[in-house]
Write an enzyme that holds these catalytic residues in place. Structure first.
Site, PDB file in Angstrom:
ATOM      1  N   GLU A  24      44.499  37.476  43.763  1.00  0.00           N
ATOM      2  CA  GLU A  24      43.666  35.914  44.163  1.00  0.00           C
ATOM      3  C   GLU A  24      44.713  35.483  45.955  1.00  0.00           C
ATOM      4  O   GLU A  24      45.141  34.789  46.191  1.00  0.00           O
ATOM      5  CB  GLU A  24      44.749  35.035  42.969  1.00  0.00           C
ATOM      6  CG  GLU A  24      44.414  35.410  41.745  1.00  0.00           C
ATOM      7  CD  GLU A  24      44.584  34.854  40.962  1.00  0.00           C
ATOM      8  OE1 GLU A  24      45.839  34.543  40.833  1.00  0.00           O
ATOM      9  OE2 GLU A  24      44.036  34.598  39.705  1.00  0.00           O
ATOM     10  N   GLU A  59      39.850  38.451  34.706  1.00  0.00           N
ATOM     11  CA  GLU A  59      40.838  38.223  34.340  1.00  0.00           C
ATOM     12  C   GLU A  59      40.085  36.548  33.538  1.00  0.00           C
ATOM     13  O   GLU A  59      39.925  34.948  34.023  1.00  0.00           O
ATOM     14  CB  GLU A  59      41.728  37.222  34.793  1.00  0.00           C
ATOM     15  CG  GLU A  59      42.424  38.255  35.744  1.00  0.00           C
ATOM     16  CD  GLU A  59      44.179  37.873  36.439  1.00  0.00           C
ATOM     17  OE1 GLU A  59      44.250  35.899  36.314  1.00  0.00           O
ATOM     18  OE2 GLU A  59      44.927  37.984  37.416  1.00  0.00           O
TER      19      GLU A  59
END
Length: 565
Positions: free
Chosen positions: A124, A204
């Site tokens: 991320e 995710e």
């Protein structure tokens, strides 16, 4: 990927996705630990024996609500370091770590006959302020050099084009992450903006969410999670569920977020996941059972309550800080004395008689993260980050002033990662700075693992005294060691160890978590189990603990039926 669609004549493969936290394996620069439950190679081999393919996420940054996002606290010994960037000091540390870790990984890659099908580079990064493509390019080069040209390397970012812009790099396959409340078409549209071809991947898929101390217990609808999963599979997408199995932030490993203020994460990482923190199936698991092949149910047994003995923390500083105090004119932070986690004690003396209450105060943002104040061993109250920073005290010249500083976890997600701990500024008494400090780095875990306090039981029989103190006792399991949960009726805040294993923080007054998970694997059968509690603010008059077969979330002491008995 974790829920690969079944193809004609072929069974779907079961897959496991997991992180490797750098700070868990390199606690000091150049000191590596891959023993016991840190044995990455043994874990990968076990996964292979069970027929599990692996998606590996080795960092160097992982987030995961883990302390400092998996980055070692010792990086902050260089105060001006720029984390997750091309800063040469940071890159040197990353390279040294990857040259230790990745050679352990390479023989287990799929193309070498192993079970690792893909490896994530960073995590991320598009949500991080630095937006440094040279840093990602450096990581890509290191991963390629150490793992070879064939391994599939990927990135994960939020499903927004602006996040993907900074988090992706040519040569790394771009995936996205999002939860069941997102628009699936739009989310995968953002991925297609970067990756016109190749598989759609939600790396995710959020089956639940994390908890913060003082907030509600996160809860995500099982129906909503199942519907979102069905929508993605209908598109032929690949899905990794985060989390599929809830977990526990044992010891001091829970991290924190910064959302306008410091928000520490609870010890429990149950996450409202399909498999609970203890491995029990939930309604959510059954709602998505079409994507799993097998359910393993582990239930807990009820244990009796136990009473405890007492020892004041200030009376055992010689045991907890065997090297003695560090003398300093002004307070030193954790990083300056190379302490990563836990607690440090700051001690000075009142410089003059204080006959009328005077204001003991800390500069803004200098208490990181909670300070427990004692004067002549009497508890005065607590100073805290983003909270109370002043207390009234009175006493005589020469009276001992102690402040026990607790590190509640370093920020794991957000812009500012240089999250230093301890007293970051000097305390003042009616605006006059205090000086001549004695600073005690406390090695509490080491003392407990070496047998204290059970090898030398405390003599004090004091009950219900406020302030930091240890409570110790023993209990026996009824014939078999099951997973269980321990509850703290009337306790305030602290840390729990059983048989030397640090089970993490409890804070029932703040909530939402009311119990700590106790794995059956740490319990002994046929001999006493040692239990040690460090209570920081104040235990009940009759201190005891309860063992339950179910966790309690989203409650406060005033609403818990067990506390009304």
């Amino acid at each position: 990927w974790a829920s690969e669609r079944e193809r004609p004549g072929r069974c779907p493969r079961r897959m496991l996705c997991f992180y490797v936290p750098w700070n868990y394996h390199e606690p000091q620069p150049g000191v590596y630990d891959f023993t016991g439950d840190r044995d990455v190679e043994a874990f990968l081999d076990l996964a292979a024996e069970l027929g599990l393919l692996v998606i590996l996420r080795p960092g160097p940054y992982i987030c995961a609500e883990w302390d400092m996002g998996g980055l070692p606290a010792w990086l902050l010994w260089k105060a001006d370091i720029i984390l997750r960037s091309s800063d040469p000091a940071y890159l040197a540390a990353v390279d040294a770590w990857l040259h230790v870790l990745l050679p352990k990984i390479k023989p287990r890659l799929y193309q070498h006959g192993g079970n690792i099908i893909s490896v994530q580079v960073e995590n991320e990064y598009g949500s991080y302020y630095a937006c440094d493509p040279s840093y990602l390019q450096h990581l890509l080069g290191t991963f390629r050099a150490l793992l070879g040209p064939e391994v599939l390397l990927f990135t994960t970012d939020g499903a927004q084009v602006e996040e993907l812009r900074c988090g992706t790099l040519q040569g790394l396959y771009a995936t996205v992450d999002f939860g069941p409340d997102s628009n699936v078409t739009e989310a995968f549209g953002a991925q297609r903006h970067i990756e016109p071809r190749g598989p759609l991947v939600n790396s995710e898929y959020y089956t639940g969410w994390l908890d913060y101390w003082g907030g509600p217990h996160a809860s995500t609808s099982a129906t909503l999670v199942a519907r979102g999963l069905a929508d993605m599979l209908q598109l032929g997408a690949n899905v990794n569920m985060y989390m599929f199995h809830g977990g526990t932030n044992f010891a001091y490993w829970s991290g924190a977020d910064f959302k306008g203020q410091y928000k520490p994460v609870t010890t429990s990482y149950d996450y409202d996941a399909p498999l609970s923190e203890a491995g029990d199936p939930t309604e959510k698991l059954f709602a998505i059972r079409t994507v799993i092949s097998k359910v393993l149910s582990l239930t807990g047994g009820e244990l009796p309550s136990l009473s405890l003995q007492y020892a004041d923390l200030l009376d055992v500083l010689d045991i907890l800080s065997p090297s003695g105090p560090i003398q300093s004119q002004f307070p030193l932070i954790f990083e300056a004395v190379k302490q990563a986690h836990g607690f440090m004690l700051y001690r000075t003396q009142l410089p003059r008689d204080i006959l009328a209450p005077a204001m003991l105060s800390a500069p803004p943002h200098s208490i990181c993260d909670r300070g427990y104040v004692m004067l002549q061993k009497e508890y005065q109250g607590t100073l805290e980050r983003d909270g109370q920073t002043e207390l009234h005290v009175k006493g005589k010249a020469g009276d001992t002033l102690d402040v026990l500083l607790e590190n509640m976890g370093r920020i794991s997600f957000g812009a500012n990662f240089n999250d230093f701990k301890g007293l970051l500024g000097n305390l003042s008494l009616d605006s006059r700075p205090l000086s001549k400090w004695l600073i005690y780095p406390l090695a509490i875990d080491a003392a407990i693992q070496q047998g204290w306090p059970h090898a030398a039981l405390p003599k004090s029989s004091c009950r219900g005294r406020a302030g930091p103190a240890f409570y110790t006792g023993t209990f026996e399991t009824p014939g078999i060691a099951w997973d269980t949960f321990v509850k703290f009726p009337g306790w305030s805040k602290g840390q729990l160890w059983i048989n030397g294993f640090n089970l993490g923080r409890y804070w029932p007054h703040e909530g939402p978590q009311q119990t700590l998970f106790v794995p059956g694997s740490i319990l002994r059968v046929g001999c006493p189990n040692n239990i040690t509690v460090l209570e920081l603010e104040g235990a009940p008059l009759n201190p005891f603990l309860l063992f339950l077969d179910q966790p309690l979330f989203n409650r406060t002491l005033s609403h818990s039926p067990l506390d009304k008995k």
